[in-house]
Design a protein around this motif. Structure first.
Motif, mmCIF file in Angstrom:
data_model
loop_
_atom_site.group_PDB
_atom_site.id
_atom_site.type_symbol
_atom_site.label_atom_id
_atom_site.label_comp_id
_atom_site.label_asym_id
_atom_site.label_seq_id
_atom_site.Cartn_x
_atom_site.Cartn_y
_atom_site.Cartn_z
ATOM 1 N N ILE A 34 48.520 25.221 44.803
ATOM 2 C CA ILE A 34 47.600 26.205 44.207
ATOM 3 C C ILE A 34 46.345 26.324 45.058
ATOM 4 C CG2 ILE A 34 46.152 26.670 42.189
ATOM 5 C CD1 ILE A 34 48.315 25.280 40.489
ATOM 6 N N GLY A 35 45.824 25.182 45.499
ATOM 7 C CA GLY A 35 44.638 25.224 46.350
ATOM 8 C C GLY A 35 44.885 25.943 47.658
ATOM 9 N N GLN A 36 46.049 25.709 48.276
ATOM 10 C CA GLN A 36 46.353 26.366 49.544
ATOM 11 C C GLN A 36 46.583 27.863 49.355
ATOM 12 O OE1 GLN A 36 49.033 24.529 52.514
ATOM 13 N NE2 GLN A 36 50.277 26.387 52.360
ATOM 14 N N VAL A 37 47.308 28.230 48.299
ATOM 15 C CA VAL A 37 47.589 29.645 48.057
ATOM 16 C C VAL A 37 46.290 30.424 47.842
ATOM 17 C CG1 VAL A 37 48.571 31.262 46.379
ATOM 18 C CG2 VAL A 37 49.929 29.325 47.196
ATOM 19 N N LEU A 38 45.380 29.844 47.074
ATOM 20 C CA LEU A 38 44.112 30.532 46.783
ATOM 21 C C LEU A 38 43.071 30.277 47.853
ATOM 22 C CD1 LEU A 38 43.857 29.948 42.928
ATOM 23 C CD2 LEU A 38 44.530 32.035 44.134
ATOM 24 N N ALA A 98 37.353 31.992 40.918
ATOM 25 C CA ALA A 98 36.311 31.552 41.855
ATOM 26 C C ALA A 98 36.057 32.619 42.910
ATOM 27 C CB ALA A 98 36.731 30.245 42.514
ATOM 28 N N ARG A 99 34.815 32.807 43.213
ATOM 29 C CA ARG A 99 34.431 33.760 44.252
ATOM 30 C C ARG A 99 34.789 33.214 45.624
ATOM 31 N NH1 ARG A 99 34.704 38.321 42.048
ATOM 32 N NH2 ARG A 99 35.186 37.381 40.033
ATOM 33 N N ASP A 101 39.612 37.488 46.897
ATOM 34 C CA ASP A 101 38.494 38.281 47.406
ATOM 35 C C ASP A 101 38.796 38.823 48.798
ATOM 36 O OD1 ASP A 101 36.816 38.200 45.246
ATOM 37 O OD2 ASP A 101 35.724 36.421 45.898
ATOM 38 N N SER A 102 39.383 37.967 49.628
ATOM 39 C CA SER A 102 39.628 38.389 51.013
ATOM 40 C C SER A 102 40.693 39.479 51.093
ATOM 41 C CB SER A 102 40.041 37.188 51.868
ATOM 42 O OG SER A 102 41.249 36.632 51.403
ATOM 43 N N LYS A 117 46.844 50.927 37.558
ATOM 44 C CA LYS A 117 46.359 51.326 36.245
ATOM 45 C C LYS A 117 45.196 50.468 35.763
ATOM 46 C CE LYS A 117 50.927 52.944 34.733
ATOM 47 N NZ LYS A 117 52.053 52.718 33.771
ATOM 48 N N ALA A 118 44.952 49.355 36.407
ATOM 49 C CA ALA A 118 43.947 48.408 35.927
ATOM 50 C C ALA A 118 42.540 48.950 36.140
ATOM 51 C CB ALA A 118 44.108 47.081 36.648
ATOM 52 N N LYS A 119 41.671 48.735 35.171
ATOM 53 C CA LYS A 119 40.262 49.121 35.307
ATOM 54 C C LYS A 119 39.529 48.138 36.214
ATOM 55 C CE LYS A 119 40.050 51.304 30.743
ATOM 56 N NZ LYS A 119 39.401 51.304 29.409
ATOM 57 N N ASN A 120 39.927 46.879 36.156
ATOM 58 C CA ASN A 120 39.313 45.854 37.001
ATOM 59 C C ASN A 120 40.405 45.288 37.907
ATOM 60 O OD1 ASN A 120 38.295 43.409 38.087
ATOM 61 N ND2 ASN A 120 36.871 43.183 36.368
ATOM 62 N N ARG A 121 40.420 45.756 39.160
ATOM 63 C CA ARG A 121 41.513 45.378 40.053
ATOM 64 C C ARG A 121 41.510 43.879 40.352
ATOM 65 N NH1 ARG A 121 43.124 49.590 44.514
ATOM 66 N NH2 ARG A 121 43.692 50.585 42.543
#
Length: 781
Positions: free
Chosen positions: A628-632, A711-712, A717-718, A756-760
């Motif tokens: 999970i840490g590596q993927v994110l 997490a930002r 984000d990238s 369709k999402a308001k917050n991508r």
């Protein structure tokens, strides 16, 4: 006669209390008890004792219980025959036997249910068991003379058999079944032999078959089982495979890549099981990277590997992974579990030193025999000599002997502390002699700054592990120490020599099969998920290897090392490069057996022990969290360690008594919930792979997953900032998370949801949450 009876009863009571046990009971019985004048053909040891075992009288559930049953106690599984003789003939004023009227003896009336018997009917009046006991009683209950003929060997035929299904016709219907007759022959010290097929005890390891009183085996269903055949102190295992009835079965004749496949495929052919095909490149790179590094491959690594058209790319990938620093981290973690590297006993500095030594050993590819030698002979400052921490965690001789036996010999000795091993050759004498090898290990505590003054098991400070000039581990049966002996050896350890150095030499001898096979089996189990002997540290007659030829071949390969230009010999000898972990891993990982897909076919769907397909299993706690840490692409936080340390790199286990100084983080709690062991036992059985409700809550709504997803500056984000088309974004995330591109259906559904999402950003988090909860992410295929 009253004098003889009183003396005999007195001796028996003292024997039970372990006060006169230094005198052999055979001698005591000869001195205290009258012997019949008539000669008897029935031997108490060789006939009467087997009848008690055959009738289950001396099992722990019956009169072999520590407190007996109904006021009648005999030794468990007949391990003290002389004491049992006194019990049968002299306890209760001898009312259990009646030589004047043998048929009125309690030991005949109760097991035949002529009198009420809580244990039920054990044999019939016309049975061989009844006739043996009756003849012995009628002859005056004679004990065997000193020097009587003793059992030397039990021979059982067959030892291993593959039993095909056969259709036999009986009136009215057809049936398909398996039948086999076991024959047992006892050989004695005077050179004589006899058929004991009807006297031996038959015990089935797996409930796939029934065994009759006289050794007739009837299979219930297809599969493999072991039948233990036991007579007196000897036991032999018979491995039986009941082959499924597969009309039209045709062997697929897969090509063998190396000796691993030769042995695996040879057995599968006998079992009429075809292996699954070799897996695709995406599955292979994900599997082998997890197994060697504890991590998934990156998106770039996976794409480049799959695009490579070289025929030897899998072998090249294996070589590259074996040299990665993460390899040493991952294998140090595995051995840290076995060696009980935890802070409550070792303290923080001891944990870090021992773990660092482990990591360096695997990074340098230290030969495994040298690795074991340094651990079992280690002593000195626990801060300056890291392997000395092994004994620091084991405070008594018997804790040390049990740990060394289980870790390096695959022998579980715990039950022999109280009685002879019920399923193996080891006796209480073996246990206390083996324990005395470690009796001179002692400790000098330089300081102890423990935080919990009420916990005497917590240590915080330097200790010196050293070898005392004297020391003994007492056998509680005699309150004396037994001569120090290595397991299975008849010769005492020289008291004038260093017992730990002697142990290191004995243990790592290249011809000592148990150590070499144990190490080979551990390596196999770590990458295949199941040992050739399974559990991996439980070698015994009743738990034989599923493929003995394969285990022997791997052990030979481990001793001999990689091929050299030197002439080969037919005998196994240690050569340069021997006990090379990387060499044996390379052999296993390059085999087709390792690379088979997990998808079953009609013939191997039920097989889970013969390596006909990859067995799907859950990722470990560290693999899951590090993935999970590596993927994110976000660092993890653990108590007392700088941000960015991976779970597989943690040297110890977070302990509860330090919570006020160093509170556990969500990542620490995640590891606990998903089965990271507390390291309180010398066994990888502590590591749990069971699914729990707590794990479900962690994955569905746990704080850690949500914190990492939201997490930002994480990977989400990238990818959003790259302004790539949504299809490319999802493709990249699938490659990063699952080591494959999304299917067309997956891609369509995901992109439509994002559009369709308001917050991508929130919508991408939802998609990633779904991927993290998928079986494909959680399981090793």
């Amino acid at each position: 006669m009253l004098i003889f009876f009183t003396m005999g009863l007195f001796v028996l009571r003292l024997r039970r209390k372990a006060r006169w046990s230094s005198l052999p009971l055979a001698v005591i019985a000869a001195l205290c008890l009258p012997r019949p004048t008539c000669a008897a053909e029935i031997s108490f040891h060789n006939d009467v004792m087997p009848v008690l075992a055959k009738s289950s009288c001396n099992l722990g559930t019956c009169h072999g219980n520590a407190r007996g049953k109904g006021g009648f106690q005999i030794s468990l599984r007949g391990q003290e025959a002389e004491a049992d003789y006194l019990t049968l003939t002299r306890e209760l004023y001898g009312r259990r036997v009646n030589s004047g009227e043998p048929d009125h003896s309690l030991i005949l009336l109760k097991p035949t249910m002529q009198l009420a018997h809580e244990g039920g009917k054990r044999f019939a009046i016309d049975s061989a068991e009844y006739q043996i006991l009756r003849a012995w009683i009628a002859a005056g209950m004679p004990n065997d003379p000193i020097g009587y003929r003793q059992l030397v060997k039990l021979e059982v035929m067959p030892n291993e058999v593959y039993l095909p299904a056969s259709t036999s016709k009986s009136p009215g219907h057809d049936r398909t079944g398996w039948e086999l007759q076991i024959q047992a022959q006892a050989r004695f010290s005077d050179g004589s032999s006899r058929d004991v097929t009807s006297l031996v005890v038959y015990e089935v390891a797996q409930p796939l078959a029934d065994v009759s009183h006289d050794g007739r085996v009837t299979g219930r269903s297809a599969g493999e089982t072991t039948v233990l055949v036991r007579y007196l102190n000897e036991q032999v295992s018979v491995r039986i495979a009941f082959l499924a009835n597969r009309p039209g079965f045709a062997w697929s004749a897969p090509r063998a890549a190396n000796l691993v496949d030769e042995h695996v495929f040879a057995k599968l052919r006998k079992l009429r099981i075809n292996p699954s095909p070799v897996c695709d490149d995406a599955t292979f790179i994900r599997r082998v990277t997890f197994d060697l590094l504890g991590l998934p491959p990156t998106s770039d690594e996976a794409r480049q590997f799959i695009a490579d058209t070289s025929t030897d790319k899998r072998a090249a990938l294996i070589d590259a992974l074996l040299e990665r620093p993460e390899f040493a981290d991952w294998w140090a973690l595995k051995w840290a579990d076995l060696l009980r590297i935890e802070e409550k006993t070792l303290d923080q500095k001891g944990v870090e030193n021992f773990h660092s030594w482990l990591r360096d050993a695997f990074a340098q590819n230290k030969p495994l025999d040298q690795f074991a030698r340094e651990i079992v002979s280690g002593r000195g400052s626990t801060y300056e000599v890291p392997p000395a921490n092994f004994y620091r965690a084991l405070r008594t001789p018997f804790e040390r002997s049990e740990a060394v036996g289980q870790i390096f010999l695959g022998v579980r000795l715990q039950c022999t502390k109280c009685h002879n091993h019920p399923f193996d050759q080891w006796t209480q004498d073996d246990y206390y002699s083996w324990g005395n090898v470690f009796s001179r290990v002692d400790y000098k505590i330089i300081e102890n700054n423990r935080t919990d003054s009420n916990d005497k098991h917590e240590f915080d400070g330097e200790q010196i592990v050293f070898l005392n000039e004297t020391g003994e581990a007492r056998d509680p049966r005699t309150n004396r120490s037994r001569p120090a002996r290595f397991l299975g050896d008849a010769q005492d350890v020289d008291s004038k020599r260093d017992p730990l150095n002697e142990l290191a030499d004995w243990l790592t001898d290249a011809h000592r099969d148990r150590f070499v096979q144990m190490m080979a089996n551990r390596i196999w189990q770590q990458v295949m998920g199941i040992g050739i002997v399974d559990p991996v540290d439980d070698f015994r007659a009743t738990n034989p290897p599923s493929n003995p030829e394969l285990l022997k071949a791997l052990a030979d390969e481990l001793v001999c090392g990689p091929p050299t230009d030197k002439p080969q010999t037919s005998t196994r000898t240690r050569r340069d490069g021997a006990f090379d972990l990387r060499h044996l891993l390379r052999l296993i990982l390059n085999s087709h057996t390792y690379q088979l897909t997990s998808e079953p076919n009609d013939s191997n769907r039920e097989d889970e022990v013969n390596f006909s397909r990859a067995i799907v299993r859950r990722r470990s706690a560290e693999q899951l969290l590090d993935s999970i840490g590596q993927v994110l692409n976000i660092p993890l936080e653990f108590s007392r360690f700088p941000t960015g340390r991976r779970a597989a790199q943690l040297p110890g286990v977070a302990v509860s008594n330090r919570l006020r100084r160093n509170p556990l983080t969500d990542a620490d709690r995640f590891l606990r919930i998903f089965g990271k062991p507390p390291r309180l036992q010398s066994c990888d059985c502590e590591r749990s792979d069971e699914t729990t409700l707590g794990q479900t809550f962690q994955l569905v709504s746990g704080e850690l997953i949500n914190e990492l997803l939201t997490a930002r500056q994480n990977r989400l984000d990238s990818v959003l900032a790259s302004n790539q088309p949504l299809g490319d974004v999802m493709t990249e995330l699938y490659w990063t998370t699952l080591t494959r591109p999304p299917s067309q259906e997956e891609l369509t559904v995901a992109t439509q949801y994002l559009e369709k999402a308001k917050n991508r950003r929130s919508a991408i988090e939802d998609v990633m949450w779904g991927l993290f909860n998928s079986n494909e992410f959680l399981l090793r295929r």
